[in-house]
Scaffold this active site. Sequence first.
Site, short mmCIF file in Angstrom:
data_model
loop_
_atom_site.label_atom_id
_atom_site.label_comp_id
_atom_site.label_asym_id
_atom_site.label_seq_id
_atom_site.Cartn_x
_atom_site.Cartn_y
_atom_site.Cartn_z
NE ARG A 122 -70.27 1.93 39.70
CZ ARG A 122 -70.78 1.57 40.86
NH1 ARG A 122 -72.02 1.20 40.94
NH2 ARG A 122 -70.05 1.58 41.95
CD GLN A 127 -62.22 -0.50 38.86
OE1 GLN A 127 -61.21 -0.49 39.55
NE2 GLN A 127 -62.76 -1.62 38.41
CG ASP A 130 -67.48 4.23 40.59
OD1 ASP A 130 -68.43 4.90 41.03
OD2 ASP A 130 -67.57 3.03 40.31
CB SER A 133 -66.70 2.77 43.89
OG SER A 133 -67.28 1.88 42.98
CE1 TYR A 226 -74.23 -1.13 39.82
CE2 TYR A 226 -74.12 -1.05 37.43
CZ TYR A 226 -73.81 -0.52 38.66
OH TYR A 226 -73.08 0.64 38.73
P1 NAD Z 1 -75.39 -1.45 44.33
O1 NAD Z 1 -75.19 -0.35 45.32
O2 NAD Z 1 -76.22 -1.21 43.12
O3 NAD Z 1 -76.00 -2.71 45.12
C1 NAD Z 1 -75.42 -3.22 46.31
C2 NAD Z 1 -75.49 -4.73 46.31
O4 NAD Z 1 -76.85 -5.16 46.53
C3 NAD Z 1 -75.05 -5.39 45.01
O5 NAD Z 1 -73.96 -6.25 45.29
C4 NAD Z 1 -76.29 -6.15 44.56
O6 NAD Z 1 -75.96 -7.38 43.91
C5 NAD Z 1 -77.02 -6.39 45.86
N1 NAD Z 1 -78.44 -6.70 45.73
C6 NAD Z 1 -79.37 -6.17 44.89
N2 NAD Z 1 -80.58 -6.71 45.10
C7 NAD Z 1 -80.43 -7.61 46.10
C8 NAD Z 1 -81.32 -8.49 46.76
N3 NAD Z 1 -82.61 -8.57 46.45
N4 NAD Z 1 -80.81 -9.29 47.74
C9 NAD Z 1 -79.50 -9.22 48.07
N5 NAD Z 1 -78.61 -8.42 47.48
C10 NAD Z 1 -79.08 -7.63 46.50
O7 NAD Z 1 -74.02 -2.02 43.84
P2 NAD Z 1 -72.56 -1.41 43.87
O8 NAD Z 1 -71.94 -1.71 45.18
O9 NAD Z 1 -72.59 0.00 43.43
O10 NAD Z 1 -71.86 -2.27 42.74
C11 NAD Z 1 -72.15 -3.61 42.52
C12 NAD Z 1 -71.06 -4.20 41.67
O11 NAD Z 1 -70.84 -3.44 40.48
C13 NAD Z 1 -69.69 -4.20 42.31
O12 NAD Z 1 -69.50 -5.11 43.32
C14 NAD Z 1 -68.85 -4.45 41.08
O13 NAD Z 1 -68.87 -5.79 40.70
C15 NAD Z 1 -69.51 -3.60 40.06
N6 NAD Z 1 -68.78 -2.33 39.99
C16 NAD Z 1 -67.93 -2.11 38.96
C17 NAD Z 1 -67.20 -0.94 38.93
C18 NAD Z 1 -66.25 -0.62 37.84
O14 NAD Z 1 -65.82 -1.49 37.14
N7 NAD Z 1 -65.94 0.66 37.67
C19 NAD Z 1 -67.34 0.01 39.91
C20 NAD Z 1 -68.21 -0.24 40.94
C21 NAD Z 1 -68.94 -1.40 40.96
#
Ligand code: NAD
Length: 375
Positions: A122, A127, A130, A133, A226
């Site tokens: 990621r 992106q 992905d 996402s 994460y």
């Molecule tokens: P995910 O599906 O793994 O998790 C969803 C959300 O749950 C996350 O925001 C995490 O912080 C939150 N979470 C985990 N445990 C928790 C808890 N106990 N209580 C409350 N919240 C909790 O995450 P995702 O949506 O796939 O991605 C998270 C982050 O990764 C994105 O927001 C971004 O910053 C990053 N990301 C980067 C790229 C990229 O650069 N290509 C792409 C996608 C995501």
Amino acid sequence: MPLKIAAAKERAAGERRVAIDPSIINKLKQLGLEVLIERGAGSAAQIEDSAYQGVTLIDSASNLYQQADIVLKVQAPTTEEVAQMKAGSVLIGALNPYNNLELIKALRDKKITSYAMELIPRISRAQSMDILSSQAAVAGYKAAIMGADLSTRFFPMLTTAAGTIRPAKVIVIGAGVAGLQAIATARRLGAMVEAYDVRSATKEQVQSLGAKFIELGISAEGAGGYARELTDEEKRKQQEELAKHIASADVLITTAAVPGRPSPKIIPDSTVAGMKKGAVIIDLAAEGGGNCSLSQPGATIEHQGVIIHAPLNVASQVPVHASEMYAKNLLNFLTLMIKNGEYQADFNDEVIAGACLTRDGLVVNETLRKLVEGA
Ligand code: NAD
């Protein structure tokens, strides 16, 4: 002879998406590929065969697989499908490798070069490829709609001759890709939204969508943007503090996930017991067991007047746009590997190498190789 790229109808129960949607056909042809589509491949998404202009329509999946040099899939193929594929062909899809070790063996033994889209690193450059996402965004949107649908209340404030209706209060737990889309959608429907995440970086994102950020004083930033798993003490504090906020929610949408771990249990029975009658929980983390201890993945239950909905494969419920976004992710990935109509994968590219599962009769992903050999 141009390379043949193909998509069949998905075989998994309830799967309505299709890996090649009509919007990418011209782009695939510009890459120098011939496109084969199984008749009816898009039917579950109401995409008719006639929408696939300039492709070769094939009557059966087995006929299609026997011809295809590159197969695109939404979900992992069955071992029966793999048996029909050409030895030495290329397979790209959401292969769910950690739950499909037998499939990996079959791909290895058939010398299929396979890529699991969910393993693409990621990084910024990737992106546009992905799928986690793109499909999470679809699920987040749909979760807000499901919440509005199951709720006993309006989401927006309404000023009418029959009185003024107060807006619903929606709380979103987990403000990653799905959570942010759920917040945006609930806001557009006029709800008051509050959100919580353990990553403090999400505070600004939540606020920029017009929602209030719930501060609990627990920060759990992990590697790669994460969240990390919380300690037992942090979990207890989180549950206690969140329960106070959740007591006044009309709709609670949970999306919290920690990569490679079961969904964290954030909503225990006691929190549900404190919720209003008629309140709704949409547990988007159901795929990983759910964020609510009472969730039954794939089912909707009522517990002491609270509706707990824990849907699986939510992206498939918006099949046209989910397919369009998924197909675009695949196209962007393919563009890295198809040069002048030839398949030329550069395994020095971390995106290509990161996604590759099997190649030349070997499992090339270290972690999965150990799992497959131990299985
Ligand atoms: P995910 O599906 O793994 O998790 C969803 C959300 O749950 C996350 O925001 C995490 O912080 C939150 N979470 C985990 N445990 C928790 C808890 N106990 N209580 C409350 N919240 C909790 O995450 P995702 O949506 O796939 O991605 C998270 C982050 O990764 C994105 O927001 C971004 O910053 C990053 N990301 C980067 C790229 C990229 O650069 N290509 C792409 C996608 C995501």
